[in-house]
Motif scaffolding. Sequence first.
Motif, PDB file in Angstrom:
ATOM      1  N   GLU A  67       0.817  -1.212   0.000  1.00 29.41           N
ATOM      2  CA  GLU A  67       0.000   0.000   0.000  1.00 29.41           C
ATOM      3  C   GLU A  67       0.856   1.270   0.000  1.00 29.41           C
ATOM      4  O   GLU A  67       0.535   2.243  -0.683  1.00 29.41           O
ATOM      5  N   SER A  68       1.953   1.262   0.763  1.00 35.07           N
ATOM      6  CA  SER A  68       2.813   2.447   0.831  1.00 35.07           C
ATOM      7  C   SER A  68       3.517   2.699  -0.499  1.00 35.07           C
ATOM      8  O   SER A  68       3.642   3.848  -0.936  1.00 35.07           O
ATOM      9  N   LEU A  69       3.970   1.631  -1.152  1.00 40.89           N
ATOM     10  CA  LEU A  69       4.603   1.784  -2.465  1.00 40.89           C
ATOM     11  C   LEU A  69       3.623   2.352  -3.482  1.00 40.89           C
ATOM     12  O   LEU A  69       3.948   3.263  -4.248  1.00 40.89           O
ATOM     13  N   LYS A  70       2.415   1.789  -3.486  1.00 42.18           N
ATOM     14  CA  LYS A  70       1.400   2.275  -4.415  1.00 42.18           C
ATOM     15  C   LYS A  70       1.073   3.737  -4.149  1.00 42.18           C
ATOM     16  O   LYS A  70       0.976   4.546  -5.080  1.00 42.18           O
ATOM     17  N   ASP A  71       0.899   4.062  -2.877  1.00 40.52           N
ATOM     18  CA  ASP A  71       0.564   5.432  -2.494  1.00 40.52           C
ATOM     19  C   ASP A  71       1.670   6.398  -2.911  1.00 40.52           C
ATOM     20  O   ASP A  71       1.415   7.483  -3.440  1.00 40.52           O
TER      21      ASP A  71
ATOM     22  N   LEU B 236       1.726   6.801  -6.757  1.00 43.42           N
ATOM     23  CA  LEU B 236       0.588   7.592  -7.247  1.00 43.42           C
ATOM     24  C   LEU B 236       0.765   9.082  -6.957  1.00 43.42           C
ATOM     25  O   LEU B 236       0.426   9.934  -7.783  1.00 43.42           O
ATOM     26  N   LYS B 237       1.317   9.387  -5.779  1.00 43.69           N
ATOM     27  CA  LYS B 237       1.463  10.796  -5.392  1.00 43.69           C
ATOM     28  C   LYS B 237       2.673  11.461  -6.022  1.00 43.69           C
ATOM     29  O   LYS B 237       2.616  12.615  -6.439  1.00 43.69           O
ATOM     30  N   SER B 238       3.794  10.729  -6.124  1.00 52.98           N
ATOM     31  CA  SER B 238       5.020  11.344  -6.632  1.00 52.98           C
ATOM     32  C   SER B 238       5.165  11.184  -8.144  1.00 52.98           C
ATOM     33  O   SER B 238       5.747  12.042  -8.813  1.00 52.98           O
ATOM     34  N   ASN B 239       4.629  10.064  -8.663  1.00 50.60           N
ATOM     35  CA  ASN B 239       4.771   9.744 -10.091  1.00 50.60           C
ATOM     36  C   ASN B 239       6.231   9.873 -10.523  1.00 50.60           C
ATOM     37  O   ASN B 239       6.548  10.432 -11.583  1.00 50.60           O
ATOM     38  N   THR B 240       7.132   9.366  -9.668  1.00 50.47           N
ATOM     39  CA  THR B 240       8.569   9.498  -9.895  1.00 50.47           C
ATOM     40  C   THR B 240       9.010   8.906 -11.224  1.00 50.47           C
ATOM     41  O   THR B 240       9.827   9.474 -11.937  1.00 50.47           O
ATOM     42  N   PHE B 241       8.472   7.755 -11.570  1.00 52.94           N
ATOM     43  CA  PHE B 241       8.903   7.054 -12.785  1.00 52.94           C
ATOM     44  C   PHE B 241       7.885   7.156 -13.923  1.00 52.94           C
ATOM     45  O   PHE B 241       7.897   6.352 -14.853  1.00 52.94           O
ATOM     46  N   ASN B 242       6.970   8.141 -13.809  1.00 56.21           N
ATOM     47  CA  ASN B 242       5.935   8.349 -14.830  1.00 56.21           C
ATOM     48  C   ASN B 242       5.141   7.063 -15.097  1.00 56.21           C
ATOM     49  O   ASN B 242       4.888   6.686 -16.247  1.00 56.21           O
ATOM     50  N   LEU B 243       4.713   6.411 -14.004  1.00 54.42           N
ATOM     51  CA  LEU B 243       3.987   5.153 -14.128  1.00 54.42           C
ATOM     52  C   LEU B 243       2.476   5.315 -13.962  1.00 54.42           C
ATOM     53  O   LEU B 243       1.729   4.358 -14.093  1.00 54.42           O
TER      54      LEU B 243
ATOM     55  N   LEU C 138      -2.357   2.915 -11.496  1.00 57.09           N
ATOM     56  CA  LEU C 138      -1.115   2.214 -11.817  1.00 57.09           C
ATOM     57  C   LEU C 138      -1.448   1.011 -12.697  1.00 57.09           C
ATOM     58  O   LEU C 138      -2.492   0.388 -12.535  1.00 57.09           O
ATOM     59  N   SER C 139      -0.558   0.693 -13.607  1.00 56.92           N
ATOM     60  CA  SER C 139      -0.786  -0.445 -14.497  1.00 56.92           C
ATOM     61  C   SER C 139      -0.694  -1.757 -13.714  1.00 56.92           C
ATOM     62  O   SER C 139      -0.191  -1.801 -12.594  1.00 56.92           O
ATOM     63  N   VAL C 140      -1.181  -2.841 -14.340  1.00 54.27           N
ATOM     64  CA  VAL C 140      -1.116  -4.162 -13.713  1.00 54.27           C
ATOM     65  C   VAL C 140       0.336  -4.558 -13.449  1.00 54.27           C
ATOM     66  O   VAL C 140       0.674  -5.104 -12.394  1.00 54.27           O
ATOM     67  N   THR C 141       1.223  -4.240 -14.400  1.00 60.51           N
ATOM     68  CA  THR C 141       2.639  -4.579 -14.250  1.00 60.51           C
ATOM     69  C   THR C 141       3.251  -3.873 -13.051  1.00 60.51           C
ATOM     70  O   THR C 141       4.007  -4.480 -12.268  1.00 60.51           O
ATOM     71  N   THR C 142       2.926  -2.593 -12.871  1.00 61.76           N
ATOM     72  CA  THR C 142       3.459  -1.830 -11.745  1.00 61.76           C
ATOM     73  C   THR C 142       2.928  -2.365 -10.430  1.00 61.76           C
ATOM     74  O   THR C 142       3.671  -2.495  -9.442  1.00 61.76           O
ATOM     75  N   ARG C 143       1.642  -2.717 -10.398  1.00 63.97           N
ATOM     76  CA  ARG C 143       1.066  -3.283  -9.182  1.00 63.97           C
ATOM     77  C   ARG C 143       1.680  -4.643  -8.857  1.00 63.97           C
ATOM     78  O   ARG C 143       1.877  -4.995  -7.695  1.00 63.97           O
ATOM     79  N   LEU C 144       1.976  -5.424  -9.892  1.00 61.88           N
ATOM     80  CA  LEU C 144       2.659  -6.703  -9.681  1.00 61.88           C
ATOM     81  C   LEU C 144       4.039  -6.484  -9.059  1.00 61.88           C
ATOM     82  O   LEU C 144       4.462  -7.225  -8.175  1.00 61.88           O
ATOM     83  N   ALA C 145       4.738  -5.452  -9.548  1.00 64.29           N
ATOM     84  CA  ALA C 145       6.059  -5.135  -9.002  1.00 64.29           C
ATOM     85  C   ALA C 145       5.959  -4.718  -7.533  1.00 64.29           C
ATOM     86  O   ALA C 145       6.789  -5.115  -6.708  1.00 64.29           O
ATOM     87  N   CYS C 146       4.934  -3.934  -7.203  1.00 60.40           N
ATOM     88  CA  CYS C 146       4.722  -3.528  -5.801  1.00 60.40           C
ATOM     89  C   CYS C 146       4.446  -4.753  -4.926  1.00 60.40           C
ATOM     90  O   CYS C 146       4.962  -4.878  -3.817  1.00 60.40           O
ATOM     91  N   GLY C 147       3.620  -5.663  -5.453  1.00 62.69           N
ATOM     92  CA  GLY C 147       3.313  -6.883  -4.717  1.00 62.69           C
ATOM     93  C   GLY C 147       4.531  -7.757  -4.540  1.00 62.69           C
ATOM     94  O   GLY C 147       4.725  -8.384  -3.489  1.00 62.69           O
TER      95      GLY C 147
ATOM     96  N   GLU D 189      -7.803  -7.024  -6.544  1.00 61.54           N
ATOM     97  CA  GLU D 189      -8.309  -5.735  -7.008  1.00 61.54           C
ATOM     98  C   GLU D 189      -9.067  -5.875  -8.333  1.00 61.54           C
ATOM     99  O   GLU D 189     -10.086  -5.217  -8.551  1.00 61.54           O
ATOM    100  N   MET D 190      -8.585  -6.764  -9.212  1.00 66.42           N
ATOM    101  CA  MET D 190      -9.249  -6.948 -10.505  1.00 66.42           C
ATOM    102  C   MET D 190     -10.619  -7.608 -10.342  1.00 66.42           C
ATOM    103  O   MET D 190     -11.591  -7.225 -10.995  1.00 66.42           O
ATOM    104  N   VAL D 191     -10.706  -8.604  -9.454  1.00 67.78           N
ATOM    105  CA  VAL D 191     -11.993  -9.279  -9.221  1.00 67.78           C
ATOM    106  C   VAL D 191     -12.986  -8.306  -8.607  1.00 67.78           C
ATOM    107  O   VAL D 191     -14.165  -8.300  -8.958  1.00 67.78           O
ATOM    108  N   LYS D 192     -12.527  -7.455  -7.697  1.00 66.51           N
ATOM    109  CA  LYS D 192     -13.425  -6.468  -7.114  1.00 66.51           C
ATOM    110  C   LYS D 192     -13.899  -5.466  -8.159  1.00 66.51           C
ATOM    111  O   LYS D 192     -15.037  -5.011  -8.124  1.00 66.51           O
ATOM    112  N   ASP D 193     -13.041  -5.143  -9.106  1.00 69.12           N
ATOM    113  CA  ASP D 193     -13.461  -4.270 -10.214  1.00 69.12           C
ATOM    114  C   ASP D 193     -14.547  -4.941 -11.049  1.00 69.12           C
ATOM    115  O   ASP D 193     -15.545  -4.322 -11.428  1.00 69.12           O
TER     116      ASP D 193
END
Length: 355
Positions: free
Chosen positions: A225-229, A232-239, A245-254, A341-345
């Motif tokens: 959650e902290s990585l995602k947050d 999303l707030k800093s957008n350091t890597f333009n992700l 965030l894309s599925v790939t980025t969320r996978l990396a956070c996980g 998150e995808m199933v909840k969507d």
Amino acid sequence: MASEDVKTSGEAAVSTIVNLAEEAKLASEGVKTQGPAFLSICKSLVAGGVAGGVSRTAVAPLERLKILLQVQNPHSIKYNGTIQGLKYIWRTEGFRGLFKGNGTNCARIVPNSAVKFFSYEEASKGILWFYRRQTGNDDAQLSPLLRLGAGACAGIIAMSATYPMDMVRGRLTVQTDKSPHQYRGIVHALSTVLKEEGPRALYKGWLPSVIGVVPYVGLNFAVYESLKDWLLKSNTFNLVENNELSVTTRLACGAAAGTVGQTVAYPLDVIRRRMQMVGWKDAASVVTGDGRGKAPLEYTGMVDAFRKTVRYEGFGALYKGLVPNSVKVVPSIAIAFVTYEMVKDVLGVEMRISD
């Protein structure tokens, strides 16, 4: 005087009727709101269950190898590394051997995952509400430490609710075709352990599990959650695209969350697994209590298990199976978070864990 009494009684009656009407209106509104709330809870539980089942099945061979490495006798080594271990299982037990115990694992992990994700959401709400009241700041957000606490609560609740299934799954995973005593399945294993070893046997290794689940599940949720947050707030890597965030980025956070959590808590997982094997004399190639292959496996408690493991096998024994577990846990945790998150969507639940 009588007219005043009648007037007073009439006013009281009108007031009572008005109050009853208001209460009935509030009750009806409560029923209307409870319906969607109950449906949302069910959807959240389903999403958590699906996430757990999908993620564990995807890495089932690595999960079985990890357990076999954790409990094997150091003087009768059959599994020596990830690749060799998987090849040995394939050669001796075939394709089905790679997934042995996965049915039990899913039967445990589906409700475990459902309860864990739902408990995290509810714990997060409660902790955030209490934190805002204490600070007087209605706009305050969860800090990484508070997320760690919410994750720890969720992990303890979920693990305690499904622990007997985990204990039985460990034994089903360890047994092979050559084991003298065979558990035929989940129900047979549960009934056999209850009859031969008593109800307490179903909770062997529970204490190190409770201690281990605090950093493991807590860090998983907190880091994810902290990585995602932060991203999303800093957008350091333009992700960030469309505030998401894309599925790939969320996978990396996980993946990052899983790596941190399992590294910290892994020794407790090894001790838990060894304590679960105590009392099962027919386990195949299981480490013995004195490390010399003569005495039966026996620990008096968690501290004794730590002491004997380190004394007879060295500190490195606390990390037996870490490599296949690392290979497993990275995609497993990542897949679980993203699937949830995808199933909840798909189910149309507005609130996700990061909300």
